[in-house]
Design a protein around this motif. Sequence first.
Motif, PDB file in Angstrom:
ATOM      1  N   TYR A  85      49.551 -22.744  14.060  1.00  8.40           N
ATOM      2  CA  TYR A  85      48.294 -22.751  14.810  1.00  8.40           C
ATOM      3  C   TYR A  85      48.235 -21.497  15.664  1.00  8.40           C
ATOM      4  CZ  TYR A  85      48.298 -27.606  13.382  1.00  8.40           C
ATOM      5  OH  TYR A  85      48.334 -28.748  12.637  1.00  8.40           O
TER       6      TYR A  85
ATOM      7  N   ASP B 249      46.140 -18.669  18.458  1.00  5.05           N
ATOM      8  CA  ASP B 249      45.603 -18.714  19.819  1.00  5.05           C
ATOM      9  C   ASP B 249      44.157 -19.193  19.863  1.00  5.05           C
ATOM     10  OD1 ASP B 249      47.889 -18.001  21.107  1.00  5.05           O
ATOM     11  OD2 ASP B 249      47.421 -15.864  21.225  1.00  5.05           O
ATOM     12  N   TRP B 250      43.503 -19.293  18.708  1.00  2.00           N
ATOM     13  CA  TRP B 250      42.145 -19.818  18.695  1.00  2.00           C
ATOM     14  C   TRP B 250      42.120 -21.305  19.039  1.00  2.00           C
ATOM     15  CZ3 TRP B 250      41.727 -23.833  15.329  1.00  2.00           C
ATOM     16  CH2 TRP B 250      42.659 -23.901  14.290  1.00  2.00           C
TER      17      TRP B 250
ATOM     18  N   THR C 263      42.352 -24.715  20.982  1.00  2.00           N
ATOM     19  CA  THR C 263      42.076 -25.097  22.366  1.00  2.00           C
ATOM     20  C   THR C 263      42.532 -26.529  22.619  1.00  2.00           C
ATOM     21  OG1 THR C 263      39.874 -25.898  21.793  1.00  2.00           O
ATOM     22  CG2 THR C 263      40.054 -23.582  22.478  1.00  2.00           C
TER      23      THR C 263
ATOM     24  N   TYR D 263      40.202 -28.973  20.854  1.00  6.66           N
ATOM     25  CA  TYR D 263      40.505 -29.038  19.425  1.00  6.66           C
ATOM     26  C   TYR D 263      41.736 -29.912  19.179  1.00  6.66           C
ATOM     27  CZ  TYR D 263      41.757 -27.502  14.696  1.00  6.66           C
ATOM     28  OH  TYR D 263      42.096 -27.469  13.362  1.00  6.66           O
TER      29      TYR D 263
ATOM     30  N   ARG E 240      35.652 -22.042  12.856  1.00  6.89           N
ATOM     31  CA  ARG E 240      35.744 -20.604  12.558  1.00  6.89           C
ATOM     32  C   ARG E 240      34.982 -20.349  11.256  1.00  6.89           C
ATOM     33  NH1 ARG E 240      41.716 -18.397  12.760  1.00  6.89           N
ATOM     34  NH2 ARG E 240      40.726 -16.561  13.688  1.00  6.89           N
TER      35      ARG E 240
ATOM     36  N   GLY F 146      41.823 -22.940  10.575  1.00  3.97           N
ATOM     37  CA  GLY F 146      40.580 -23.065  11.324  1.00  3.97           C
ATOM     38  C   GLY F 146      39.379 -22.466  10.635  1.00  3.97           C
ATOM     39  N   TRP F 147      39.594 -21.571   9.652  1.00  5.74           N
ATOM     40  CA  TRP F 147      38.501 -20.924   8.927  1.00  5.74           C
ATOM     41  C   TRP F 147      37.889 -21.882   7.908  1.00  5.74           C
ATOM     42  CZ3 TRP F 147      36.467 -16.276  10.022  1.00  5.74           C
ATOM     43  CH2 TRP F 147      37.249 -15.320  10.666  1.00  5.74           C
TER      44      TRP F 147
ATOM     45  N   THR G 122      40.030 -10.672  12.142  1.00  7.07           N
ATOM     46  CA  THR G 122      38.629 -11.034  12.387  1.00  7.07           C
ATOM     47  C   THR G 122      37.687  -9.828  12.344  1.00  7.07           C
ATOM     48  OG1 THR G 122      39.004 -10.894  14.777  1.00  7.07           O
ATOM     49  CG2 THR G 122      39.263 -13.055  13.750  1.00  7.07           C
TER      50      THR G 122
END
Length: 834
Positions: free
Chosen positions: A399, A401-402, A404, A407, A436, A456-457, A599
């Motif tokens: 996982y 740093d996106w 939270t 989440y 994402r 996450g994408w 990104t």
Amino acid sequence: MKTQVKALVVGGGAVGTSIAYHLARAGWDDVMLLERDELTSGSTWHAAGLLPLFNMSYATSHIHDYSVKFYKTLEEETGLNAGFAVVGNLRMAQTQDRMDEYMLYASTAETVGIPYEWMTPAQIKERWPLVRTEDLKGAIYHPTDGYINPADVTMAMAKGARQRGVMIERKWQVDGYAWAGDHWKVTCTKMGEKGGNLIPTEETVVIEAEHVVTATGNHAQRTARMLGIKIPAIPVEHQFIVTEPDPALVAYRKDGNPEHPVLRDADAKWYVREERGGWILGPYERNAPARFLYEVPDSFRADLFPLDLERIEEEYMSMIHRLPSSEEVGLKDDYNGPICYTPDGNPLVGPAPGLRNMWLAEGFSFGITAAGGTGYYLAQMMVEGEAEIDMASLDPKRYGDWMTTEYGARKNEEAYEHVYILHHPDEEREACRPLRTAPAYERQRAMGAQFGCVNGWERPNYYGPKDAPKGFDHDTRSFRRGGWWDYAKSEAEAIRNGVGLIDATAFTKHLVRGPGATEFLDRFTCNKLPKVGRINLTYALTDAGTTRTEYTIVRLAENEYYCVSAGAWTAYDADFLKKAAEDFMGAGGGWVDIHDVTTQWGVFAIAGPKTRDVLNELVKDAQPDTVLSNKRFPWLSMRNIELGMCPVRAIRVAYTGELGWELHHPIEMQNYLWDQLMLAGEKHALKPVGARAQNWLRQEKSYRAFGTELGRDATPLEAGLDRFVDLDKEFNGKAAMLDKGIRSKCVTLLIDGPEDADPWGREALYDGDTKVGRLTSGGYSVAFGKSIGMGYVRPDLAEVGTKLRVRMFDQLWDAEVVEDSPYDPSNATIRKDG
């Protein structure tokens, strides 16, 4: 109290004590364990103590299997009875879909060596007459597991640890971590009792430790805050109830009958086991809330939450249905306590992101089952540098740093609810999505894209009907060929026969540059570095000589490289790259600058015999007729081109094995480029293609994938990647790789499987009736019209033409080892000029 140790374990539950024990058993004689309260005072004390071997994860299955075997040895070693009741585990199925799930799991269990038996409803009823069976399809039975007393097994491991020299200190809370360059300074405060609460005293101490392991359970968020990292381990409420004695059960046992196995009715979402003549019911219901999103209150010790019995009414009634004698039995005890979860339900085990010698063992939803094996394999990682199994699937850096708090909390609630929901291999869970998204997401969705989630994408798995109703993808899932299969097949055929467009934006991308970049990457990876404007496939190895990461390296300039790796592993790869570069510079190497540019760049992969036809519609060049020719743009090269008004870093490579390019483009121009490609592709029948078809196609080319064929339990040579290993140069892990030799070999197989199913890459391989290996990938081949798979077998069975068998749906199906890249082995289509 000692203030200098080799290793400090923080947390005195089952997981922490196991880690301390196994570190000592592995040879570290200076280990200390700290517990802020009493041993077992976290989730351990209220755990039901079940030891389920059932798990779809290869690594977690190994961990659970080790635990079950290890716990049976503790009494002989320590003199303490861990309370292990080896009653077995009966997992019942009400539907054929559930039986299909069990059969897929069973093949995974075979690869680990876990014993199991199949039972019919009649056999269940004959053996355990209190169980209602007329609405069952059958069951899978594990005879070797059961349940254990969590406190007793923890105390037995603690005693074993002390016997091996481990110091265990209670009532010490960690209040700070500071890295001193070669060791940790851990600030600790003595805790005292006041009015039933645990409060800090004025006594403090700083412990210096070369290594620190955190196994802090429900306190993981506090640990994360002190370390300055993110740990997506957040507790969820779990209720279970204990009934009064059941007269029918008491009579059954008085007749000399053995104890019931742990009963699991997965379709009803509960487990049940005997408890002093009564029953324990543990449901996994909907709407169980996450708790302690930021920290555990100081007043919460060995405490529980208020009950919410209405939430589990459905599960309670289904227990009465399955065990009719329990209907008149009253409730004796009830529990509602916190159990830690992670977004995917698997624990976080391994090095902490960005930190040295800091190890995490957090997020255990089945902590008692996993404790023994976690201690064993984590100790291997710490003492020997790597575990004997690939632990990447449990790595904390899966996982980024996106992630939270919100989440983590919502996904953990979902993971809890999904404990007994059918685990289809093509499952895509819905919570916290979409999150994402690349710019073209809405365009793809309008075209019928059904998305999967990678790091996450949102990434298209396949394209269904444009007017697909809500829930379409959910309803297409199966353990066999799901409703999506025909869509993926037509997409794969489009690339083989025409042209297809794949969104690969989720790829991990790093820019590595600086005066030391070339020397660093040359030592960091095992293949020759490419020349400027060229690309190469290469691997970074662990210190143990196994595969740590796969990279496509594009050389942009003499000391500037664009490194592309798997999209699921961005934080994992970033951490490894940065730490390796720090080590390189610390040893006197030149400056290396590393940037994660994932990104910033979108990626479309266009592939198929008509690829040039589409690109020629758009490419802007002084000599447009030759810009994409082999002479100006050879295979395995990179060129900066212009497609319409979009500048593109085009890489001539195709994961599908057809003529193709990866089109790396500025992310802010993605919609423009997508529209231009779709418009230009109309006359050439360009088809959008998802990840499932791509996965099938890459197996036809025997392209290994990280996380399946490639991992930390096999070397590149065992993976059959000799052509990507330059033995004339020195690189990290080289000597260890050569010392390991060839223990197994990666092969591609064509499989004459069932007409309605393909392998998923979890199945056992047999030579006759002897298990000889396992599949790591599986799917369907449009080129050969049959199932295909990749996996590992004994080296003597890796020869082309070897006949093997694959376990699918409890049957053995014929398979044959074929040459690497069975589709177009000479790569003529990839190299085609034009």
